[in-house]
Design a protein around this motif. Structure first.
Motif, PDB file in Angstrom:
ATOM      1  N   ALA A 412      13.255  -3.210 -34.692  1.00  0.00           N
ATOM      2  CA  ALA A 412      12.353  -2.337 -33.946  1.00  0.00           C
ATOM      3  C   ALA A 412      11.824  -3.022 -32.686  1.00  0.00           C
ATOM      4  N   LEU A 413      11.449  -4.296 -32.813  1.00  0.00           N
ATOM      5  CA  LEU A 413      10.907  -5.008 -31.656  1.00  0.00           C
ATOM      6  C   LEU A 413      11.971  -5.219 -30.583  1.00  0.00           C
ATOM      7  N   LEU A 414      13.219  -5.468 -30.999  1.00  0.00           N
ATOM      8  CA  LEU A 414      14.299  -5.632 -30.024  1.00  0.00           C
ATOM      9  C   LEU A 414      14.710  -4.294 -29.417  1.00  0.00           C
ATOM     10  N   SER A 415      14.458  -3.201 -30.118  1.00  0.00           N
ATOM     11  CA  SER A 415      14.799  -1.879 -29.588  1.00  0.00           C
ATOM     12  C   SER A 415      13.729  -1.347 -28.650  1.00  0.00           C
ATOM     13  N   TYR A 416      12.509  -1.828 -28.775  1.00  0.00           N
ATOM     14  CA  TYR A 416      11.391  -1.333 -27.960  1.00  0.00           C
ATOM     15  C   TYR A 416      11.644  -1.453 -26.454  1.00  0.00           C
ATOM     16  N   PRO A 417      12.190  -2.579 -25.932  1.00  0.00           N
ATOM     17  CA  PRO A 417      12.365  -2.688 -24.472  1.00  0.00           C
ATOM     18  C   PRO A 417      13.262  -1.616 -23.876  1.00  0.00           C
ATOM     19  N   LEU A 418      14.177  -1.056 -24.663  1.00  0.00           N
ATOM     20  CA  LEU A 418      15.129  -0.096 -24.105  1.00  0.00           C
ATOM     21  C   LEU A 418      14.448   1.203 -23.685  1.00  0.00           C
ATOM     22  N   PRO A 419      13.765   1.926 -24.588  1.00  0.00           N
ATOM     23  CA  PRO A 419      13.060   3.132 -24.131  1.00  0.00           C
ATOM     24  C   PRO A 419      11.907   2.815 -23.193  1.00  0.00           C
ATOM     25  N   PHE A 420      11.286   1.646 -23.353  1.00  0.00           N
ATOM     26  CA  PHE A 420      10.190   1.268 -22.457  1.00  0.00           C
ATOM     27  C   PHE A 420      10.695   1.144 -21.025  1.00  0.00           C
ATOM     28  N   PHE A 421      11.797   0.437 -20.837  1.00  0.00           N
ATOM     29  CA  PHE A 421      12.322   0.253 -19.489  1.00  0.00           C
ATOM     30  C   PHE A 421      12.829   1.571 -18.915  1.00  0.00           C
ATOM     31  N   ALA A 422      13.431   2.419 -19.757  1.00  0.00           N
ATOM     32  CA  ALA A 422      13.881   3.727 -19.279  1.00  0.00           C
ATOM     33  C   ALA A 422      12.704   4.576 -18.819  1.00  0.00           C
ATOM     34  N   ALA A 423      11.594   4.546 -19.573  1.00  0.00           N
ATOM     35  CA  ALA A 423      10.404   5.289 -19.166  1.00  0.00           C
ATOM     36  C   ALA A 423       9.840   4.749 -17.864  1.00  0.00           C
ATOM     37  N   VAL A 424       9.836   3.431 -17.709  1.00  0.00           N
ATOM     38  CA  VAL A 424       9.346   2.815 -16.471  1.00  0.00           C
ATOM     39  C   VAL A 424      10.209   3.243 -15.284  1.00  0.00           C
TER      40      VAL A 424
END
Length: 547
Positions: A412-424
């Protein structure tokens, strides 16, 4: 010398005359296009008579071709091959390189990558991307990964909970959602194309936003894009919140004897996620995605193996044709949210070596996802029956629960940056894009470094996901709410509506029937799921229910 001067003067005069003639033809064709006639040139014979917004785009492309001819002529006259000092302004979809993909804006941080040859992907790679809801980027081979919600990831652990409240109807819904999402993905890609005068399909749009804008033109040419962007941002941010919630939940249930609450575990997880605010691209993060996904498959195998070891105790009598009226609409949102990948499909199809294999790829990926999800949900529910919890790993014995949950927290922690960066990226392109129609200046300086206030906004976004996870720590309810609100809209409602709007004159009666049926069913499921999810959240908050 006199002959040379006369030849140069004659070349310039002929170029000027040609330019004036072409511009006048463009104006006349534009006027006829406004009147409903078809505007076409020798270079682009696209039939845009049925859509005013495509007529406008076509005329823009013609004018840009004229400008290119003028600048090329000027370059020949001066002995240069460049395009001049000023760049071309206009629709970026007509500023294309040799591969047919749009060039990035001159003010964007990817402008320097415009001259790179963009890599294409095979149908197998595209299928892997769809199965993991991964979006290929146009800039670099390493930036293939921008995940919103995975077909087979941490979010699949809630599917047995959906069977708990739906029985066999929940299993049917997993199959039905796969079929509908596969169909809507295909018709969404069909909306990217128009027929030219020779009856050949030509790709005239590049993204979900372009399709939405085309449907709302000419009265509201940007309204559809804003709606899609808002839905995408909500889904991406909610995915980030879900990762924080599931991290706190798993850690709390793995170590119940420790004097640390679920909210405290969520805070600890968010501290580890703060470096995400410094991300400029996903080149580093994407290197871990394959290992992360493979580790997750290993965990799935371990869980299924444990369930199979208890096959003699499976409670087949607990699986019935019944529904919990209050909880089943939430299950609908959960299942729909686990299939959301439509927002990435236009980019994925545009990066395939053979776009003709897109339909075949969609078929086998959705069949595979349907079989895996259905079997996993059924086997897990049969093992624990009425004691099935929101996150199925919480049902495991304490001896192996901690190990499995630690792996899932890492996932989950390694997957978090992906949607976070897409939202940014969506937020930056919508509100902080230099040189565009943004409301604020860009977040990057001239040297490509992130500005301090841009970093502050990213940190605020991370903290926002933490606050939501603290005050609404209900994984299944949040997932059902997101699936009902944005998942159903992006997967069911908008694709069928856009298909009817853009291709109405070409659709057969059964296509119209399918689109209308999907829109109606999707609308009912979306509204009911949203209402019941909100009721569940209000009830949980009112009575301070932790699980």
């Amino acid at each position: 010398m006199a002959t040379l001067i006369r030849s140069k003067l004659s070349n310039k005069l002929s170029n000027a005359a040609t330019s004036v003639s072409n511009k006048s033809q463009a104006k006349v064709s534009g006027m006829f296009a406004r009147m409903g006639f078809q505007a076409a040139t020798d270079e682009e014979g696209l039939g845009f008579a049925a859509c005013d917004d495509l007529d406008y785009d076509h005329r823009q492309g013609m004018q840009m071709d004229i400008l290119t001819t003028d600048e090329a002529g000027a370059g020949e006259g001066s002995g240069q091959t460049g395009t001049g000092d000023g760049g071309l302004d206009g629709d970026s979809r007509y500023q294309r390189d040799g591969n047919g993909a749009p060039l990035p804006p001159s003010g964007s941080k990817d402008a320097g990558l415009a001259d790179e040859v963009k890599p294409k992907i095979t149908a197998w790679e595209a299928g892997w991307n769809v199965t993991n809801a991964i979006q290929p980027r146009n800039s670099q081979r390493q930036r293939y990964v921008t995940c919103v919600s995975s077909f087979w990831g941490c979010l699949c652990w809630v599917l047995p909970y959906a069977i708990l409240h739906g029985g066999y109807l929940g299993l049917f819904l997993i199959i039905f959602a796969a079929v509908v999402c596969c169909y809507t993905g295909k018709i969404l890609i069909a909306c990217l194309y128009e027929e030219d005068e020779d009856g050949r399909l030509v790709r005239v749009r590049d993204s979900y936003v372009d399709i939405a804008n085309a449907c709302c033109a000419p009265r509201f040419p940007s309204l559809g894009g804003h709606i899609v962007n808002v839905a995408q941002i909500i889904e991406l941010v909610m995915t980030c919140i879900l990762y924080v919630v599931v991290s706190g939940n798993l850690m709390y249930n793995s170590f119940p004897n420790m004097p640390i609450s679920q909210k405290s575990w969520a805070i600890i997880a968010t501290v580890a996620l703060l470096p995400c605010a410094f991300l400029k691209n996903l080149k580093a993060v994407s290197k871990f995605s394959l290992l992360c996904t493979m580790a997750h498959f290993v965990i799935n195998v371990l869980v299924i193996a444990y369930c199979l070891s208890r096959a003699r105790d499976w409670a087949w009598d607990k699986v019935k044709f019944y529904i919990d009226v209050k909880k089943f609409p939430i299950s609908i949102g959960i299942i729909v949210f686990s299939y959301t990948s439509q927002i990435f499909l236009p980019s994925l199809e545009g990066n395939m070596n053979k776009p003709s294999e897109f339909h075949c790829m969609m078929n086998w990926t959705h069949i595979a996802a349907c079989i895996l999800k259905g079997l996993f949900a059924l086997v897990a529910y049969l093992t624990w029956a009425d004691t099935t919890k929101e996150v199925i790993t919480d049902n495991l014995p304490s001896t192996i629960r901690a190990v499995v949950n630690l792996f899932l927290v890492a996932k989950a922690l390694l997957s978090y940056p992906l949607p976070f960066f897409a939202a940014v990226e969506v937020l930056e392109k919508s509100f902080f894009n230099d040189g565009g129609h943004a409301y604020f200046p860009g977040c990057y300086g001239g040297d490509g470094r992130l500005k301090s206030w841009g970093l502050t906004l990213r940190c605020i976004l991370v903290v926002f996901t933490l606050l939501m996870a603290i005050y609404v720590p209900h994984f299944a309810l949040l997932m059902g709410l997101t699936g009902s609100l944005t998942g159903a809209g992006l997967c069911f409602l908008l694709p069928s509506l856009f298909h009817l709007k853009l291709l109405w004159r070409k659709l057969l009666w059964h296509h119209v029937f399918f689109d209308v049926a999907i829109f109606v069913i999707g609308g009912i499921c979306s509204i009911s799921g949203f209402i019941h999810s909100m009721e569940g959240l209000v009830e949980a908050y009112k009575y301070n229910i932790e699980d």
